[in-house]
Design an enzyme around this catalytic site. Structure first.
Site, mmCIF file in Angstrom:
data_model
loop_
_atom_site.group_PDB
_atom_site.id
_atom_site.type_symbol
_atom_site.label_atom_id
_atom_site.label_comp_id
_atom_site.label_asym_id
_atom_site.label_seq_id
_atom_site.Cartn_x
_atom_site.Cartn_y
_atom_site.Cartn_z
ATOM 1 N N LYS A 43 78.013 23.723 13.482
ATOM 2 C CA LYS A 43 79.152 24.572 13.154
ATOM 3 C C LYS A 43 79.967 23.941 12.029
ATOM 4 O O LYS A 43 80.202 22.730 12.014
ATOM 5 C CB LYS A 43 80.041 24.761 14.378
ATOM 6 C CG LYS A 43 79.404 25.567 15.497
ATOM 7 C CD LYS A 43 79.416 27.044 15.194
ATOM 8 C CE LYS A 43 78.957 27.858 16.394
ATOM 9 N NZ LYS A 43 78.995 29.312 16.128
ATOM 10 N N LYS A 100 72.297 38.581 17.847
ATOM 11 C CA LYS A 100 72.924 38.445 19.169
ATOM 12 C C LYS A 100 72.892 39.824 19.829
ATOM 13 O O LYS A 100 73.728 40.691 19.523
ATOM 14 C CB LYS A 100 74.367 37.959 19.036
ATOM 15 C CG LYS A 100 74.515 36.508 18.596
ATOM 16 C CD LYS A 100 75.986 36.095 18.613
ATOM 17 C CE LYS A 100 76.152 34.617 18.318
ATOM 18 N NZ LYS A 100 75.797 34.276 16.920
#
EC number: 4.2.1.113
Length: 363
Positions: free
Chosen positions: A159, A261
């Site tokens: 991240k 997703k």
């Protein structure tokens, strides 16, 4: 198929350590399971909007799901076409649509005695690679990366946070020094950087140190300009459901992957449609979770297995951040690879002590 019962169950799973999602600190993962019982089987689907990511809250998802359950009595044949018709006739939040479709797909498979079969998909791969999720300061990132590399992982995801770019650059350089071309590093900026920040960050990275960066910009429409300035491929994630028209506008050249997703896109069939488009465009289709339980991860592993002749490393390492799970055998990739058929079968066996029934129907 004759549906007999439907139950909505609630769960809470603590994280091993707090997880930050778009500035929101989360200490536990909360969600719902839809349990469907027919004359021959019992199946589950997970409805788990994530605070900071989904527009719908968990309470709103519960309200919508509760209102929808009576519609299940209209489903006379549990086929892909009939599922899409039933779910498509009602405007459902994406997490709710995904959970309903997941429960019905699982129920059909259990009743036929086979793993789920998806129209126009590839033959399922026997194993899929999984990317390991990295977080923390540089020392923590390298320590976790070294451990996971020893276990067999060869793809990693880090991240990138606004305001912490120098730390990210240091971690990326150290990772590249440690592994070189022996491991793949992906980045995820979660649409947090303005254009100049993103370009400066990209130019500071060692050549060849990353495979792509997910959603580098607050305005994804500028990805072609970002690619021209840095030569770095991007990946679309949130944009796939926030601004789906951008995929065709941007085109494949500045992109390296589409990150899927399902509980944000709005279901299994919709996700597989985008995966098929990724294949046609020459892009990786990377199935990813939003910290759902192993009930979802088993299904996502199966979707990854049928999405390409050579499935990309999937973002399913999120189970390792949960202190407990809903299934007897939680999702795992012990050597950096998961067996999708086994993961799906494991996803069906939910521990009753982990869930609480909040609504029930006889259909």
């Amino acid at each position: 198929m004759k549906l007999l019962h439907a139950d909505i169950c609630r769960y809470e799973l603590p994280f091993i350590a707090p997880v930050t999602v778009r500035g929101v600190l989360l200490r536990k993962r909360e969600g719902l399971l839809l349990r469907l019982t027919s004359e021959g089987a019992t199946a589950y689907g997970e409805i788990a909007p994530l605070t900071g990511l989904h527009a719908e809250s968990l309470d709103e998802a519960l309200q919508v799901l509760t209102a929808f359950i009576p519609e299940l009595s209209r489903l006379t044949r549990n086929t892909s076409a009939e599922r899409l018709r039933l779910i498509g006739e009602t405007k459902l939040p994406p997490s709710v649509a995904t959970g309903i479709e997941m429960a019905l797909v699982n129920l059909e498979a259990l009743e036929t005695g086979s793993i789920p079969v998806f129209p126009d998909a590839f033959s399922p791969a026997s194993k899929i690679p999984v990317n390991a999720l990295l977080a923390g300061d540089t020392a923590t990132v390298l320590d976790r990366a070294a451990k996971r590399y020893t276990e067999g992982f060869r793809a990693f995801k880090l991240k990138v946070r606004k305001g912490q770019l120098d730390e990210a650059i240091a971690s990326i350089r150290a990772f590249h020094d440690m592994f070189g071309n022996n491991a793949e590093l992906r980045l995820d900026a979660n649409q947090s950087l303005d254009f100049d920040e993103a370009v400066g960050f990209g130019k500071a990275l060692p050549h060849g140190s990353i495979s792509y960066i997910e959603e580098p910009l607050t305005d994804a429409a500028l990805i072609p300009e970002f690619h021209a300035a840095t030569s770095l491929p991007s990946a679309l994630d949130e944009s796939l459901w926030q601004r789906p028209e951008l995929l065709d506008e941007i085109g494949p050249e500045p992109l390296g992957a589409l990150v899927l997703k399902p509980n944000c896109i709005g279901g299994i069939a919709k996700s597989l449609d985008i995966a098929a488009k990724a294949h046609r465009m020459g892009l990786q289709a990377v199935f990813s979770s939003a910290f759902e339980s192993s009930v979802s991860l088993g299904m996502y592993a199966l979707l990854a297995a049928v999405s390409s002749p050579n499935p990309a490393a999937s973002g399913l390492d999120t189970a390792s951040f949960l202190a407990d799970d809903l299934t007897d055998t939680p999702f795992a990739a012990p050597d950096g690879f998961a067996d999708p058929a086994a993961a799906w079968r494991d996803s069906l066996r939910v521990k009753p002590e982990m869930i609480e029934i909040v609504e029930s129907w006889t259909l």
